[in-house]
Write an enzyme that holds these catalytic residues in place. Structure first.
Site, PDB file in Angstrom:
ATOM      1  N   LEU A   1       0.827  -1.209   0.000  1.00 37.16           N
ATOM      2  CA  LEU A   1       0.000   0.000   0.000  1.00 37.16           C
ATOM      3  C   LEU A   1       0.857   1.254   0.000  1.00 37.16           C
ATOM      4  CD1 LEU A   1      -2.664  -1.111   2.644  1.00 37.16           C
ATOM      5  CD2 LEU A   1      -2.891  -1.126   0.153  1.00 37.16           C
TER       6      LEU A   1
ATOM      7  N   GLY B   1       7.557   4.060   3.522  1.00 38.85           N
ATOM      8  CA  GLY B   1       8.014   5.313   4.102  1.00 38.85           C
ATOM      9  C   GLY B   1       9.371   5.123   4.736  1.00 38.85           C
TER      10      GLY B   1
ATOM     11  N   LYS C   1       1.920  -3.080   8.966  1.00 37.99           N
ATOM     12  CA  LYS C   1       3.134  -2.287   8.832  1.00 37.99           C
ATOM     13  C   LYS C   1       4.335  -3.134   9.234  1.00 37.99           C
ATOM     14  CE  LYS C   1       5.202   2.142  10.227  1.00 37.99           C
ATOM     15  NZ  LYS C   1       4.965   3.404  10.965  1.00 37.99           N
TER      16      LYS C   1
ATOM     17  N   ASP D   1       4.898  14.520  13.301  1.00 36.21           N
ATOM     18  CA  ASP D   1       5.012  14.323  11.856  1.00 36.21           C
ATOM     19  C   ASP D   1       3.653  14.470  11.189  1.00 36.21           C
ATOM     20  OD1 ASP D   1       6.487  13.970   9.555  1.00 36.21           O
ATOM     21  OD2 ASP D   1       6.344  11.783   9.583  1.00 36.21           O
TER      22      ASP D   1
END
Length: 354
Positions: free
Chosen positions: A18, A21, A46, A138
């Site tokens: 998907l 990063g 993740k 962030d």
């Protein structure tokens, strides 16, 4: 191919990431054996490499932050984790509507009424974080996910740079940091202070960048330090009591198209001196966030852009992004190569794709 990970197990589709990063890659997953009477949940899986102590600590810290801020409708829900060798998985709620960044790119810019639900939800999520003793650090358009089921719902994601704030008697107190974490276009000016900086208002500055960008279609500064001539001019104007919105649009020989209440809010968030910047509570209690824009607002003969949420801009002159403004595309985060993370030892049993 897919990987079966964890107990209880998740089936992770490793063929179609998907996204990637700076701290890992994200894949689609589905609950393998849901509880009796429950439907199998979809999840974002993740994957993070834990080959050194720093990465392992980052993995554990992000999970700790997610657990601290759980329970808010606009913050991604944490389902669980699994560590297998040097691979760490965390399983998160699946947000199916794409990034707020892509929503903005598709539209160019949003009317105030269109931007309001997003801003309201993000600010509420940030307040919940601070009330829970967490600074996100962030916040950016890419870290706000949308929902396919509810076009106005958002989920704040990626707590990889989040930190715990000092607390006393259940209230946040001063917390000094000394790193420069964050994304270039969104980092607050004080982050560059080598003597340390307060963590209490860095997310307010980032929210100011997000809100300005949503309603203008471009970023106000490239980076909040003197290397960026736009920021240098902004600092000079603020020293003359000129607000951020007026200063930024004046740079492009434009009149600020924001309504007075939105302008006041953005000016307060993008105040360079953190001591004078709005706090999280002041931001959330602002006039513009109090009620959704419903009718055109006239002031001095000007009808402010898109306040009624109609198809056409409600300005006397058509709004367009200045040709020499900082384009949104230049500020997207870099992506990792998923092949650096997925291999035969990805921490699970390989199974055929359904």
């Amino acid at each position: 191919m897919s990987v079966v990970v964890g107990t209880p197990a998740w089936v992770v589709d490793t063929k179609h990431p998907l996204g990637e990063g700076g701290f890992g890659a994200v894949y689609r997953a589905k609950e393998h054996s849901p509880a009796q009477g429950q439907s199998a949940r979809d999840a974002a899986a993740k994957l993070m490499l834990l080959k050194d102590p720093v990465n392992k600590e980052s993995f554990n810290e992000e999970i700790r932050m997610l657990e601290k801020v759980k329970g808010h409708e606009s913050i991604i829900e944490f389902y669980g984790k699994e560590v297998q060798g040097d691979k760490g998985w965390m399983f998160l709620e699946m947000a199916t509507g794409g990034e707020l960044f892509d929503r903005l790119i598709d539209s160019g810019s949003l009317s105030e009424r269109a931007a309001w639900p997003y801003a309201k939800a993000i600010c509420s999520a940030l307040k919940h974080c601070y009330d829970s003793g967490v600074a996100h650090r962030d916040l950016k358009l890419e870290n706000v996910m949308l929902s396919a089921d509810d076009p106005n719902a958002v989920r704040l994601i990626d707590f990889g740079l989040a930190v715990s704030l000092n607390m006393k008697d259940g209230k946040v107190i001063e917390t000094i940091l000394d790193d420069n974490a964050g994304t270039q276009a969104y980092r607050a000016p004080e982050v560059y202070n080598r003597k340390g900086y307060s963590a209490l208002k860095v997310d307010v500055w980032a929210m100011g960048i997000v809100l300005f960008s949503l309603c203008s279609g471009f970023f106000p500064v490239q980076e909040a330090k003197d290397d960026d001539w736009r920021y240098k001019r902004l600092a000079k104007d603020q020293s003359k009591k000129i607000g951020s919105c007026e200063s930024i649009f004046k740079t492009y020989k434009r009149t600020c198209p924001f309504s007075p209440s939105l302008k006041a809010l953005v000016d307060g968030m993008l105040t360079i001196n953190p001591a004078k910047r709005l706090s999280i509570d002041e931001m959330c209690d602002s006039e513009w966030l109090a009620n959704p824009p419903a009718q055109p607002i006239k002031s001095g003969g000007i009808v402010y852009r898109g306040v009624d949420g109609g198809d056409d801009d409600d300005m006397e002159e058509e709004f367009s992004v200045p040709d020499d403004a900082i384009p949104l595309e230049r500020q997207r985060a870099k992506r990792l190569d998923p092949s650096a993370l997925i291999d035969e030892g990805a921490g699970g049993m390989m199974v055929d794709e359904a």
